[in-house]
Write an enzyme that holds these catalytic residues in place. Structure first.
Site, PDB file in Angstrom:
ATOM      1  N   GLU A 160      -3.002   4.217 -11.093  1.00  0.00           N
ATOM      2  CA  GLU A 160      -4.350   5.008 -10.975  1.00  0.00           C
ATOM      3  C   GLU A 160      -4.194   5.966 -11.799  1.00  0.00           C
ATOM      4  OE1 GLU A 160      -3.644   5.571  -6.744  1.00  0.00           O
ATOM      5  OE2 GLU A 160      -3.682   7.712  -7.051  1.00  0.00           O
ATOM      6  N   LYS A 170       0.072  12.881  -6.711  1.00  0.00           N
ATOM      7  CA  LYS A 170      -1.345  12.350  -6.303  1.00  0.00           C
ATOM      8  C   LYS A 170      -1.460  12.601  -4.912  1.00  0.00           C
ATOM      9  CE  LYS A 170      -2.117   9.039  -4.229  1.00  0.00           C
ATOM     10  NZ  LYS A 170      -2.151   7.567  -3.979  1.00  0.00           N
ATOM     11  N   ASP A 194       0.823   4.162  -7.399  1.00  0.00           N
ATOM     12  CA  ASP A 194       0.197   5.358  -7.364  1.00  0.00           C
ATOM     13  C   ASP A 194      -0.166   5.489  -8.942  1.00  0.00           C
ATOM     14  OD1 ASP A 194       0.189   5.767  -4.893  1.00  0.00           O
ATOM     15  OD2 ASP A 194       2.249   6.656  -4.706  1.00  0.00           O
ATOM     16  N   ARG A 196      -6.440   1.429 -12.265  1.00  0.00           N
ATOM     17  CA  ARG A 196      -7.193   1.668 -11.278  1.00  0.00           C
ATOM     18  C   ARG A 196      -7.838   2.959 -11.853  1.00  0.00           C
ATOM     19  NH1 ARG A 196      -5.304   3.131  -5.283  1.00  0.00           N
ATOM     20  NH2 ARG A 196      -6.591   4.861  -4.714  1.00  0.00           N
ATOM     21  N   ASN A 205      -3.948  10.863  -1.539  1.00  0.00           N
ATOM     22  CA  ASN A 205      -4.784   9.805  -1.009  1.00  0.00           C
ATOM     23  C   ASN A 205      -6.123  10.052  -1.595  1.00  0.00           C
ATOM     24  OD1 ASN A 205      -6.543   8.273   1.264  1.00  0.00           O
ATOM     25  ND2 ASN A 205      -4.639   7.079   0.730  1.00  0.00           N
ATOM     26  N   SER A 206      -6.652   8.959  -1.741  1.00  0.00           N
ATOM     27  CA  SER A 206      -8.311   9.105  -2.452  1.00  0.00           C
ATOM     28  C   SER A 206      -9.381   9.761  -1.338  1.00  0.00           C
ATOM     29  CB  SER A 206      -8.753   7.559  -2.949  1.00  0.00           C
ATOM     30  OG  SER A 206      -7.809   7.282  -4.040  1.00  0.00           O
ATOM     31  N   ASP A 220       1.077  -0.998  -5.162  1.00  0.00           N
ATOM     32  CA  ASP A 220       0.489   0.307  -5.348  1.00  0.00           C
ATOM     33  C   ASP A 220       1.467   1.221  -5.936  1.00  0.00           C
ATOM     34  OD1 ASP A 220      -0.940   2.801  -5.317  1.00  0.00           O
ATOM     35  OD2 ASP A 220      -1.130   2.640  -2.881  1.00  0.00           O
ATOM     36  N   HIS A 239     -12.439   2.036  -7.601  1.00  0.00           N
ATOM     37  CA  HIS A 239     -12.080   2.628  -6.161  1.00  0.00           C
ATOM     38  C   HIS A 239     -13.695   3.284  -5.876  1.00  0.00           C
ATOM     39  CE1 HIS A 239     -10.766   3.065  -2.395  1.00  0.00           C
ATOM     40  NE2 HIS A 239      -9.495   3.815  -2.680  1.00  0.00           N
ATOM     41  N   ASP A 294       0.571  10.563   2.041  1.00  0.00           N
ATOM     42  CA  ASP A 294       0.563   9.978   0.714  1.00  0.00           C
ATOM     43  C   ASP A 294       0.117  10.697  -0.404  1.00  0.00           C
ATOM     44  OD1 ASP A 294      -0.049   7.682  -1.178  1.00  0.00           O
ATOM     45  OD2 ASP A 294      -1.986   7.231  -0.224  1.00  0.00           O
ATOM     46  N   SER A 347       0.921  -1.201  -0.143  1.00  0.00           N
ATOM     47  CA  SER A 347       0.119  -0.101   0.015  1.00  0.00           C
ATOM     48  C   SER A 347       0.715   1.257  -0.106  1.00  0.00           C
ATOM     49  CB  SER A 347      -1.014   0.004   1.000  1.00  0.00           C
ATOM     50  OG  SER A 347      -1.187   1.287   1.561  1.00  0.00           O
ATOM     51  N   GLY A 348       0.615   2.259  -0.931  1.00  0.00           N
ATOM     52  CA  GLY A 348       1.294   3.299  -0.942  1.00  0.00           C
ATOM     53  C   GLY A 348       0.959   4.264   0.321  1.00  0.00           C
ATOM     54  N   LEU A 349      -0.269   4.331   0.710  1.00  0.00           N
ATOM     55  CA  LEU A 349      -0.720   4.879   1.988  1.00  0.00           C
ATOM     56  C   LEU A 349       0.082   4.425   3.166  1.00  0.00           C
ATOM     57  CD1 LEU A 349      -2.269   6.761   3.696  1.00  0.00           C
ATOM     58  CD2 LEU A 349      -3.994   5.000   4.082  1.00  0.00           C
TER      59      LEU A 349
HETATM   60  C1  SPV Z   1      -3.361   2.476  -0.689  1.00  0.00           C
HETATM   61  O1  SPV Z   1      -3.447   1.580   0.233  1.00  0.00           O
HETATM   62  O2  SPV Z   1      -2.369   3.413  -0.698  1.00  0.00           O
HETATM   63  C2  SPV Z   1      -4.447   2.867  -1.630  1.00  0.00           C
HETATM   64  C3  SPV Z   1      -5.743   2.465  -1.319  1.00  0.00           C
HETATM   65  O3  SPV Z   1      -4.248   3.298  -2.777  1.00  0.00           O
HETATM   66  S1  SPV Z   1      -6.490   3.848  -0.695  1.00  0.00           S
HETATM   67  O4  SPV Z   1      -5.941   4.340   0.450  1.00  0.00           O
HETATM   68  O5  SPV Z   1      -7.841   3.511  -0.575  1.00  0.00           O
HETATM   69  O6  SPV Z   1      -6.566   5.062  -2.028  1.00  0.00           O
HETATM   70 MG    MG Z   2      -2.150   4.319  -2.499  1.00  0.00          MG
END
Ligand code: SPV
Ligand code: MG
Length: 320
Positions: free
Chosen positions: A124, A130, A97, A167, A132-133, A95, A198, A68, A56-58
């Site tokens: 994505e 980017k 990104d 994504r 975080n979503s 991930d 997502h 993130d 996971s990027g986050l």
């Molecule tokens: C991550 O885990 O970094 C993701 C999922 O990309 S989210 O945090 O929901 O964007």
């Molecule tokens: Mg991410």
């Protein structure tokens, strides 16, 4: 998939095979990928029975103390992923990104991830940097043709076993189902192996409608962080391929560390929390200290009856 077994996971370096990421994505069963953000969390997820990991990027950013928002460099991410790969024997979907730039950056990162043993990369459809979503509501989407070029470049640069997941952030960005489907259709022409759709909604409705309309033209991957109350059986019935539990080891670590740090601080003692933290034996087992002991037996010269000079002997020599 076949790779030399990690020292941490087994006693001896032998070759094992586990299910490939592509097999997991294509399997009729619902697949679960567990978040990990370093070698230790990866090993714990593998021990829990997960057959694949989400880098996971986050979580990786958080563990490094970054936001993130592409604050961590791609080389930092690649280094973390390498530790996850080395510490386990299950495939890692990374991930990626938005690819850290344009098509050229994306393919560079993908190639390096592949070299370090990652099984796939998720890209994505946003720009660089980017965010975080789930942070704020400004998530400008990439131009469709430009993003298709990014996907194609990654596909063309990596080998046939490397999985590419496209994504779609259209729902996150508030553009609705039609835009998501138009993008899924366009991206699928660029050759990815799966589509990640997502959503930030607390219910799974828009994801389930997307799945119905998409009709499995490519496998669907989802991240139910916000619609966490939806049972897995609903995803199974909808024909979803893969569920990512995206950040729960990192959040568990935060909760655990926060509670233990607070107690040690207020109690000025570790006596009360000893049975609430993992034992050192568990740690040594997770990181494979037993393999090191065996390797020492095999490779270090055998101890003779005669005592080898110790550090204190050496110190004495200098003192005299
Ligand atoms: C991550 O885990 O970094 C993701 C999922 O990309 S989210 O945090 O929901 O964007
Ligand atoms: Mg991410």
């Amino acid at each position: 998939m076949s790779k030399a077994i990690s020292f941490g996971a087994e006693v001896l370096p032998v070759t094992v095979s586990s299910t490939t990421l592509r097999e997991l994505l294509l399997s009729k069963e619902l697949t679960f990928l567990m978040e990990a953000h370093d070698g230790l969390s990866a090993a714990i997820a593998e021990r829990a029975g997960f057959r694949g990991l989400w880098a996971s990027g986050l979580s990786i950013a958080s563990a490094l103390g970054y936001r993130d928002a592409n604050e961590a460099s791609w080389t930092q991410v690649v280094d973390v992923v390498e530790r996850m790969v080395d510490a386990t024997n299950i495939p890692v979907l990374v991930d990626g990104d938005s690819g850290f730039g344009n098509f050229n950056n994306a393919r560079l990162v993908a190639r390096k991830l592949e070299q370090r043993g990652a099984s796939g990369m998720c890209l994505e459809d946003k720009g660089f940097p980017k965010l975080n979503s789930f942070v704020g509501d400004r998530h400008p989407l990439a131009d469709i043709d430009e993003f298709c070029g990014r996907l194609k470049a990654v596909k063309d640069t990596t080998g046939p076993d490397f999985v590419v997941v496209a994504r779609i952030e259209a729902l996150i960005a508030g553009h609705g189902l039609d835009e998501a489907l138009v993008r899924a259709e366009a991206y699928s022409e660029a050759g990815p192996d799966a589509i990640l759709i997502h959503s930030g909604k607390a219910v799974a409705d828009e994801i389930l409608t997307f799945a119905q309309e998409w009709n499995n033209k490519l496998p669907i991957v989802i991240v139910p962080t916000k619609y966490y109350k939806t049972p897995a059986s609903v995803f199974r019935d909808a024909g979803i391929s893969t569920v990512i539990w995206a950040n729960h080891s990192m959040r568990a670590a935060i909760a655990g560390m926060r509670d233990i740090c607070g107690r040690i601080s207020s109690e000025e003692s570790i006596a009360g929390i000893e049975d609430q933290v993992a034992g050192l034996d568990e740690l040594f087992s997770l990181i494979g200290y037993h393999e090191l002991a065996q390797a020492e037996e095999q490779y270090l010269p055998k101890r003779t009856a005669e005592r080898r000079p110790s550090d204190s002997d050496q110190a004495q020599k200098f003192d005299n």
